[in-house]
Design a protein around this motif. Structure first.
Motif, PDB file in Angstrom:
ATOM      1  N   ARG A 178       9.376   2.835   0.450  1.00  0.00           N
ATOM      2  CA  ARG A 178       8.841   2.497  -0.877  1.00  0.00           C
ATOM      3  C   ARG A 178       9.847   2.864  -1.960  1.00  0.00           C
ATOM      4  O   ARG A 178       9.503   3.415  -2.988  1.00  0.00           O
ATOM      5  N   PRO A 189       0.832  -1.198   0.000  1.00  0.00           N
ATOM      6  CA  PRO A 189       0.000   0.000   0.000  1.00  0.00           C
ATOM      7  C   PRO A 189       0.872   1.257   0.000  1.00  0.00           C
ATOM      8  O   PRO A 189       2.031   1.206   0.390  1.00  0.00           O
ATOM      9  N   GLY A 190       0.316   2.356  -0.436  1.00  0.00           N
ATOM     10  CA  GLY A 190       1.035   3.613  -0.369  1.00  0.00           C
ATOM     11  C   GLY A 190       1.607   4.029  -1.698  1.00  0.00           C
ATOM     12  O   GLY A 190       2.273   3.257  -2.354  1.00  0.00           O
ATOM     13  N   ASP A 191       1.327   5.266  -2.091  1.00  0.00           N
ATOM     14  CA  ASP A 191       1.826   5.834  -3.325  1.00  0.00           C
ATOM     15  C   ASP A 191       3.276   6.278  -3.094  1.00  0.00           C
ATOM     16  O   ASP A 191       3.530   7.125  -2.244  1.00  0.00           O
TER      17      ASP A 191
END
Lengths: 315, 504
Positions: free
Chosen positions: A278, A31-33
């Motif tokens: 990320r 999850p997570g941009d």
């Protein structure tokens, strides 16, 4: 023999292709941009976020992103870290010696403790020596690394002041300081692996010792030392070697918790920090490199079997 | 026997390992995490700013009283509300030996404004042009009057880089930054260390006594502290409040505690998507009841050893724009229950709180959970990894969100972005035209007293009436260092300035 080896090496390629799918695919599930995470507190400017997505090709279809990545990897280019803009290849090469040193030291500690203890405990089966050895192994398996690590830091660094609490110095820069910084994490990691090796050596030795050829050897009057060394141990070692290479591979993949505690800048720390930030190219590069190490190690294990067990060579 | 040999071996290692550092004015500073890229235009992290304090000087700086003081500039003057004249210091050199000129300032500001992916753009995008007036002066033209503009130049947006080095390196400038700070870049090993050394031609060299600075990222609080205690570090960026007592007992260590610029608070989803359709999201009286059920001082005592400063607004007391009339209200469970009854909601009122997955914040959430239960709320805690929680907040996938902001010296940096309808970090999508008007006016008002009055009115509406957010406390910057180190001046921004630091 050679045909077997070639076939064995040929298997590596499809393995790596499937791996690359998995690495890339699994990462998409996180999850997570990445652009938003990269921005952190500075996520205020939508235009800047858009520029980042464009630059990192995050606005492209996943298939295109994948092909772009694989295309570069085939040419030896793993891309650059989104967070600090260093080439991933440099990062991997920077961390690899650290992890190899730590893994080798841990593995040596594990073998020196685990194998003799396993033999001893099998030979002295059901005696207080056996129980004590099992007790040590149980302690080693069940003690969490982070707890043992913190306790060692508090004792050897804060209370006694003998060793630096954390950090790393490369072996070629200052060998003594390098050993001083790695001995505690290597011990923490090594004892865990030692326990596993001990248990397996013990079991394998017990099996070997109950075989007919051992009885024959003893009946022939071969000395007990020789029975254990030349007849039992040599046969018992095969499963231990398999396990040893797997454990060594795991050590090379980076010891996440131990590296975090002792702030050792190795593979484990690299990949964990990259996941939290990320930093996809770093995650991809490190996981792929680790997978490659595993594949090569299992190849080496297969070759070692052949060396230890002549019967396999005829197959 | 084995033990004896082992012990002797360890002692031998230790003797060799602790031998160096006969204190040649070299300092090792422990950071909470590894900084991101060391390019002032592309950098984002707070720890990165600590390294920049040694590496890159800015046009202006702030001092311990939050006043703007000259650094690479010597002064500024508003020609009119949309035109700012900045006079530059003479004789400043970059680490590559090039002199800093008016052209370098124009180059750096344009780079901050236009480089792709620049995180400085949002800070200075009211700038329409920057031009050379004479070799000692530049003029900045603004699209509209913007009072906090000079304040933006006290952080990374005011850092001036060597144009020659920046042109040559392009987007990789951060791997080898060339600025005009007291120290120049030596090397960086990712996740291990960043090393800087004294720059002899620094314009303010007489105030720099250190020869070498090594920044070491050590994420684990216990291990970072252990390094300070064992003498492997001379300074650490932060000490956790629960470790403070232990450090105070150590006669070789000193702590320096100062208020931060930011705050910790609870963002409430009022208008961001479907998840705003809750009693908390729709009814200010329910939010008031929630706030009245919380005892900030008690949480501060339980979780932070009473170190933090309870608050009801975004601007800390050390800031001249702190509104004295806005103080935390005492916990009042009876009144909270009464408000819920007046609101006509069925109790227990279900509320979900998204919490970044840190031990202290989880603990805060658990204490709040127990407190609001007494008033008739059923709080569900949703602990989430930080990166995922940020995205959930932006998307509106939350009811309430326990979030901190590191803060800016100018009050606009703690308010507009979070409260204005167009505020890019207004995750709860609170919107009130009157509040927007007051925030916009405060942006252009240059008279401090009038500006404070505008903020005071803005808080009366947005907090006392609309209850759009619950501010909890201002944290503290707790810096620990060896007693041999002198000259450290804590500034509320939490940075470690090297000027004046020396070992005795």
């Amino acid at each position: 023999m050679w045909a077997w080896l070639l076939r064995r090496i040929g298997q590596i390629i499809p393995t790596l292709i499937i791996l690359s799918f998995m690495i890339f695919g699994l990462q998409q599930l996180m999850p997570g941009d990445p652009a938003l995470i990269l921005a952190g507190e500075e996520r205020g400017d939508p235009l800047v976020l858009q520029q980042i997505r464009e630059e990192l090709k995050l606005d492209r279809p996943i298939v295109e992103q994948y092909l772009y990545w694989v295309g570069n990897v085939v040419q030896g280019d793993f891309g650059f870290s989104w967070r600090i803009r260093m080439p991933v290849t440099d990062l991997i090469l920077q961390k690899l010696p650290v992890t190899i040193q730590l893994a080798t030291m841990s593995f040596l500690i594990a073998i020196v403790i685990g194998v003799p203890l396993g033999i001893l405990s099998a030979v002295k089966r059901d005696t207080p020596t056996d129980w004590a050895a099992n007790g040590v192994a149980l302690f080693g398996i069940s003690t969490p690394n982070f707890w043992l690590g913190i306790m060692m830091i508090l004792l050897f660094s804060v209370e006694l002041g003998w060793l630096p609490p954390s950090g790393y110095v490369p072996l070629w820069e200052d060998p003594v300081q390098s050993l001083a910084t790695t001995i505690m994490p290597a011990f923490v990691l090594g004892t865990g692996v030692a326990s596993v090796l001990m248990r397996h050596t013990r079991a394998a030795m017990l099996t070997a010792l109950s075989q007919d050829y051992i009885r024959t050897a003893r009946a022939k009057g071969v000395s007990e030392k020789s029975v254990i060394r030349r007849h039992a141990l040599r046969n018992a070692l095969i499963p231990v070697v398999t396990l040893g290479t797997i454990e060594f591979g795991r050590l090379l993949a980076g010891a996440v918790l131990t590296e975090q505690i002792f702030t050792i800048p190795g593979f484990g720390k690299l990949v964990v920090d990259a996941v939290f930030n990320r930093d996809y190219p770093v995650v991809q590069g490190v996981v792929l490199a680790t997978a490659l190490i595993f594949v090569l190690l299992s190849l080496i294990a297969d070759i070692l079997y052949m060396a230890i067990n002549p019967r396999l060579r005829q197959a | 026997m084995i033990r004896k040999t082992l012990a002797m071996g360890l002692v031998a290692l230790a003797a060799l390992s602790t031998a160096p550092a006969a204190q040649a004015q070299n300092i090792r500073i422990g950071l909470r995490e590894d900084p991101d890229i060391l390019d002032p235009t592309l950098a984002r992290t707070f720890v990165g700013r600590i390294v920049f304090a040694g590496l890159c000087d800015k046009l202006f700086d702030i001092n311990d009283k939050l006043e703007i003081v000259p650094q690479l500039a010597t002064g500024y003057r508003w020609e009119d509300p949309q035109s700012l004249l900045i006079t530059l210091r003479q004789g400043v050199k970059f680490h590559d030996g090039d002199p800093m000129t008016a052209e370098s300032v124009v180059y750096s500001l344009n780079r901050h404004l236009t480089m792709q992916g620049s995180f400085r753009r949002g800070e200075i995008n009211s700038m329409t042009a920057v031009e050379v007036v004479d070799p000692q002066t530049v003029r900045i033209r603004l699209r509209e009057p913007f009072a906090p503009f000079v304040s933006q130049l006290t952080d990374r947006a005011g850092m001036i880089v060597s144009p020659r080095a920046a042109e040559a390196a392009g987007r990789n400038f951060g791997n080898r930054p060339v600025c005009a700070g007291p120290m120049r870049f030596v090397e960086r090993v990712a996740q291990d260390r960043i090393v800087l050394e004294r720059f002899p031609e620094y314009w303010d060299a007489s105030r720099i006594h250190l020869n070498r600075v090594t920044y070491l990222p050590i994420p684990d609080n216990t291990v970072r502290l252990a390094n300070l205690q064992s003498g492997s570090l001379e300074m650490v960026q932060t000490i956790e409040p629960d470790d403070l007592r232990q450090v105070n007992r150590n006669s070789r260590l000193r702590v320096s505690v100062s208020d931060e610029l930011g705050y910790q608070g609870i963002t409430i989803n009022i208008g961001n998507g479907a998840r705003a359709q809750t009693p908390m999201g729709q009814n200010p009286r329910v939010r008031e009841a929630f706030e009245l059920a919380i005892d900030r001082a008690a949480i501060n005592q339980v979780v932070y050893e009473g170190q933090y400063t309870p608050t009801a607004q975004a601007v800390p007391p050390s800031n001249p724009f702190h509104a004295r009339s806005i103080q935390p209200e005492a916990r009042n469970v009876a009144r909270a229950r009464q408000l819920l009854a007046e609101a006509g909601v069925r109790t227990p009122v279900p509320v979900e709180m998204t919490v970044p997955n840190n031990p202290d914040l989880r603990q805060v959430a658990e204490v709040i959970q127990a407190m609001v239960r007494e008033a008739g709320f059923e709080l569900r805690i949703n602990a989430m990894e930080f990166a995922s929680s940020l995205q959930a907040a932006t998307r509106g996938d939350f009811e309430t969100y326990l979030l901190a902001w590191s803060g800016r010296a100018d009050p606009d940096g703690n308010t507009w972005t979070f409260i204005h309808t167009q505020g890019p970090q207004n995750d709860g999508k609170y919107s009130n035209p009157e509040v927007d008007r007051l925030l916009n006016e405060a942006r252009v008002e240059t008279d401090a007293a009038k500006r404070l009055a505008l903020y005071e009115r803005m808080w009366q509406i947005s907090l006392r009436q609309d209850r759009h957010r619950i501010y909890l406390w201002h944290r503290k910057n707790i810096v620990g260092h060896s007693t041999r180190l002198t000259g450290f001046v804590p500034v509320p921004d939490g940075l470690i300035r090297l000027q004046g630091l020396r070992f005795n």
